[in-house]
Design an enzyme around this catalytic site. Structure first.
Site, mmCIF file in Angstrom:
data_model
loop_
_atom_site.group_PDB
_atom_site.id
_atom_site.type_symbol
_atom_site.label_atom_id
_atom_site.label_comp_id
_atom_site.label_asym_id
_atom_site.label_seq_id
_atom_site.Cartn_x
_atom_site.Cartn_y
_atom_site.Cartn_z
ATOM 1 N N ALA A 183 0.837 -1.204 0.000
ATOM 2 C CA ALA A 183 0.000 0.000 0.000
ATOM 3 C C ALA A 183 0.871 1.253 0.000
ATOM 4 O O ALA A 183 0.605 2.216 -0.731
ATOM 5 C CB ALA A 183 -0.917 -0.017 1.224
ATOM 6 N N LYS A 230 -1.274 -11.311 -5.881
ATOM 7 C CA LYS A 230 -0.541 -12.576 -5.895
ATOM 8 C C LYS A 230 0.141 -12.747 -4.534
ATOM 9 O O LYS A 230 0.373 -11.737 -3.871
ATOM 10 C CB LYS A 230 0.476 -12.583 -7.028
ATOM 11 N N HIS A 286 3.457 -14.234 -13.866
ATOM 12 C CA HIS A 286 3.891 -13.186 -14.802
ATOM 13 C C HIS A 286 4.327 -13.746 -16.162
ATOM 14 O O HIS A 286 3.888 -13.269 -17.207
ATOM 15 C CB HIS A 286 5.056 -12.387 -14.213
HETATM 16 P P1 NAP Z 1 2.714 -6.332 4.761
HETATM 17 O O1 NAP Z 1 3.676 -5.215 4.606
HETATM 18 O O2 NAP Z 1 3.016 -7.425 5.725
HETATM 19 O O3 NAP Z 1 1.316 -5.688 5.149
HETATM 20 C C1 NAP Z 1 0.223 -6.441 5.598
HETATM 21 C C2 NAP Z 1 -0.911 -5.510 5.959
HETATM 22 O O4 NAP Z 1 -1.995 -6.296 6.473
HETATM 23 C C3 NAP Z 1 -0.563 -4.493 7.010
HETATM 24 O O5 NAP Z 1 -1.209 -3.282 6.702
HETATM 25 C C4 NAP Z 1 -1.149 -5.106 8.271
HETATM 26 O O6 NAP Z 1 -1.397 -4.068 9.174
HETATM 27 C C5 NAP Z 1 -2.424 -5.737 7.713
HETATM 28 N N1 NAP Z 1 -2.962 -6.820 8.534
HETATM 29 C C6 NAP Z 1 -2.301 -7.918 8.989
HETATM 30 N N2 NAP Z 1 -3.132 -8.683 9.715
HETATM 31 C C7 NAP Z 1 -4.339 -8.066 9.712
HETATM 32 C C8 NAP Z 1 -5.603 -8.361 10.290
HETATM 33 N N3 NAP Z 1 -5.829 -9.462 11.033
HETATM 34 N N4 NAP Z 1 -6.615 -7.498 10.071
HETATM 35 C C9 NAP Z 1 -6.433 -6.383 9.333
HETATM 36 N N5 NAP Z 1 -5.261 -6.048 8.769
HETATM 37 C C10 NAP Z 1 -4.228 -6.879 8.953
HETATM 38 O O7 NAP Z 1 2.389 -7.044 3.375
HETATM 39 P P2 NAP Z 1 2.519 -6.424 1.914
HETATM 40 O O8 NAP Z 1 3.905 -6.603 1.447
HETATM 41 O O9 NAP Z 1 1.918 -5.055 1.889
HETATM 42 O O10 NAP Z 1 1.634 -7.454 1.067
HETATM 43 C C11 NAP Z 1 0.210 -7.437 1.065
HETATM 44 C C12 NAP Z 1 -0.271 -8.478 0.064
HETATM 45 O O11 NAP Z 1 0.194 -8.133 -1.232
HETATM 46 C C13 NAP Z 1 0.262 -9.897 0.313
HETATM 47 O O12 NAP Z 1 -0.710 -10.821 -0.085
HETATM 48 C C14 NAP Z 1 1.478 -9.994 -0.613
HETATM 49 O O13 NAP Z 1 1.751 -11.303 -0.982
HETATM 50 C C15 NAP Z 1 0.969 -9.184 -1.783
HETATM 51 N N6 NAP Z 1 2.046 -8.590 -2.605
HETATM 52 C C16 NAP Z 1 2.922 -7.692 -2.070
HETATM 53 C C17 NAP Z 1 3.908 -7.131 -2.870
HETATM 54 C C18 NAP Z 1 4.865 -6.114 -2.321
HETATM 55 O O14 NAP Z 1 5.630 -5.571 -3.124
HETATM 56 N N7 NAP Z 1 4.866 -5.823 -1.050
HETATM 57 C C19 NAP Z 1 3.986 -7.481 -4.232
HETATM 58 C C20 NAP Z 1 3.057 -8.389 -4.752
HETATM 59 C C21 NAP Z 1 2.090 -8.937 -3.921
HETATM 60 P P3 NAP Z 1 -1.532 -4.263 10.764
HETATM 61 O O15 NAP Z 1 -0.364 -5.081 11.215
HETATM 62 O O16 NAP Z 1 -1.592 -2.876 11.286
HETATM 63 O O17 NAP Z 1 -2.815 -4.983 10.928
#
Ligand code: NAP
EC number: 1.1.1.49
Length: 484
Positions: free
Chosen positions: A23, A148, A240
């Protein structure tokens, strides 16, 4: 040249995981750029939702910092940023509990486009989908966006599809593959189906082979624990690279519409032949002067997971019989470069005396860096001295050809999110496509897991293991150089 933007309807976009890495790095900076380009209507609202307890003002501050860090040059526009931040709100919520759901229900409007971005771990998708319904927040028009990885095999992808289908119709589900949001990838379809020049030649009569390379210079970084359970096949090829292969290989859809395009992509995946182990090379990068080895990165000294894969695939249909598709992707390689190369057949006979060289037309589609295409053609070498032939690229770098359009990676997310708001699913994967892709990759993965296949080592900063070169050499071909 000023980009023409098509405004979208008023919307409420809830980003579950609004405080997370994706995000902050991609989604919100991308939305800020859409705001600045005038594409976001007055009254559009973006609501971050995660467990962290913070006020809307604190969330705006967090996003202001994220935009400053990841938003590129445009983040210097303070007035623009203030205006964008006014559209932001935040609700502390627990996907697995009851806290926060009433507050969210009170904020989300029912008379505008509703989109819910599940930017959280896939294990939370079911909880979110269910609570959006039991709390009467989502309706039959709402859209959900999922990221993904969509499962880790056919079984888990089916289960995930089943969970989402309990609450949402397929027409409401947007499975993101950000490669499909890239300018060049969309341009691939424009080039193929918008010109008379290419499509008549796009078959086994004129094409020798196709290469798809996605090379990264980075290692697995902080994602080691996740990556070691996944590997290049699950992380890159199943989604991809297969999506790129589908767009190159699909039959012309009857129109540029979601189901027409996705039906054709699905046919390609279903026509993929199984690949035997002689035509797959798996690799792991070694340590180098500027970084640890793969096994050190993932803290697993006995890991057999691949950080590199190269393979030769065949599509079993009339158009592609006999035309190999070579796929290659890896980490810690010599350049950061993604490219599709469509390699035409040799002329067969040269009328030019003394011309020993083999001349080939190649259409190279660069996804990164420097998005664009070039078409290698053979011309006469300028100047006196007789008829000598030389191969030159006709360069179509989009940024040069189209003026000051900003073309960069983050654009993929921006474009796809705006497509969600418009209700256009063309560039999103349908559930059956994802399942068919797993159906093809599962036996390959199961095969090397069953025989404890040991990946080949490759030097960090190289083009991958020697065996990957041999994969091509054996067929009398060679990989294109990885630049970037
Ligand atoms: P991240 O940094 O670990 O963020 C996870 C988010 O989920 C945080 O905002 C966390 O906030 C929230 N969260 C966790 N448990 C929760 C709960 N029980 N209720 C509500 N919110 C909750 O992960 P990310 O890298 O942003 O990835 C998010 C998704 O996108 C994943 O499925 C990942 O595989 C996918 N993705 C990410 C990337 C990337 O570049 N990062 C690329 C492709 C795909 P709180 O801890 O405050 O709840």
């Amino acid at each position: 040249m000023v980009a023409r933007v098509i405004p979208v309807e008023e919307f409420d976009l809830v980003i579950f995981g609004g405080t997370g890495d994706l995000a902050r790095r991609k989604i919100l900076p991308g939305l800020f750029r859409r705001y600045r380009s005038g594409q976001m209507p007055e009254g559009a609202r973006i609501i971050g939702a995660a467990r962290s307890d913070m006020s809307a003002d604190e969330y705006r501050q967090m996003i202001a910092e994220a935009v400053a860090e990841f938003g590129g040059e445009e983040s210097a526009d303070k007035d623009g940023l203030d205006g964008f931040l006014r559209n932001l709100d935040y609700v502390p919520i627990d996907a697995k509990g009851t806290g926060g759901w009433d507050a969210l229900a009170a904020k989300v409007r029912q008379d505008v486009v509703q989109a819910f971005y599940f930017s959280v771990a896939p294990s939370l998708f079911g909880d979110l989908a269910e609570r959006l319904h039991t709390n009467r927040i989502a309706n039959s028009e709402s859209r959900i966006v999922v990221e993904k990885p969509f499962g880790r095999d056919l079984e888990s992808a089916r289960a995930l599809n089943g969970t989402l289908a309990e609450h949402f119709d397929e027409s409401q589900i947007y499975r993101i593959d950000h490669y499909l949001g890239k300018e060049t990838v969309q341009n691939l379809m424009a080039v193929r189906f918008g010109n008379v020049l290419f499509e008549p030649l796009w078959n086994n009569h004129y094409l020798d082979h196709i290469q798809i390379t996605v090379a990264e210079t980075v290692g697995v970084g902080g994602r080691g624990a996740y990556y070691d359970k996944s590997g290049a096949m699950r992380d890159m090829v199943q989604n991809h690279l297969m999506q790129l292969l589908c767009l190159i290989a699909m039959e012309p859809p009857s129109k540029f519409g979601a189901d027409a395009v996705r039906d054709e992509k699905l046919k390609v995946i279903r026509a993929l032949e199984p690949v035997d182990s002689h035509h797959i090379v798996r690799g792991q990068y070694d340590e180098s002067s500027d970084g640890p080895s793969y096994r050190e990165d993932v803290e697993n000294p006995r890991s057999f997971t691949e950080s590199f894969i190269a393979m030769r695939c065949h599509i079993s249909n009339w158009r592609w019989a006999g035309v190999p598709f070579y796929l290659r992707t890896g980490k810690r390689m010599k350049g950061r470069s993604s490219e599709i190369a469509v390699v035409f057949k040799d002329l067969g006979h040269s009328i030019f005396e003394g011309d020993e060289a083999r001349h080939r037309n190649i259409l190279a589609i660069r996804l990164q860096p420097n998005e664009g295409m070039d078409l290698q053609v053979t011309i006469k070498e300028p100047g006196p001295g007789g008829m000598r032939l030389v191969d030159v690229p006709l360069d179509m770098t989009f940024a040069d050809a189209l003026g000051d359009h900003e073309i960069e990676e983050a654009d993929a997310y921006e474009r796809l999110i705006m497509d969600v708001i418009r209700g256009n699913q063309t560039l999103f994967m349908r559930g059956d496509e994802v399942e068919a892709a797993w159906q093809w990759t599962d036996p390959l993965i199961a095969g090397w897991e069953a025989r404890n296949d040991v990946p080949k080592h490759y030097e960090a900063g190289s083009a991958g293991p020697e065996d990957a070169m041999m994969l091509m050499h054996r067929d009398g071909r060679r990989w294109r150089e990885i630049k970037g």
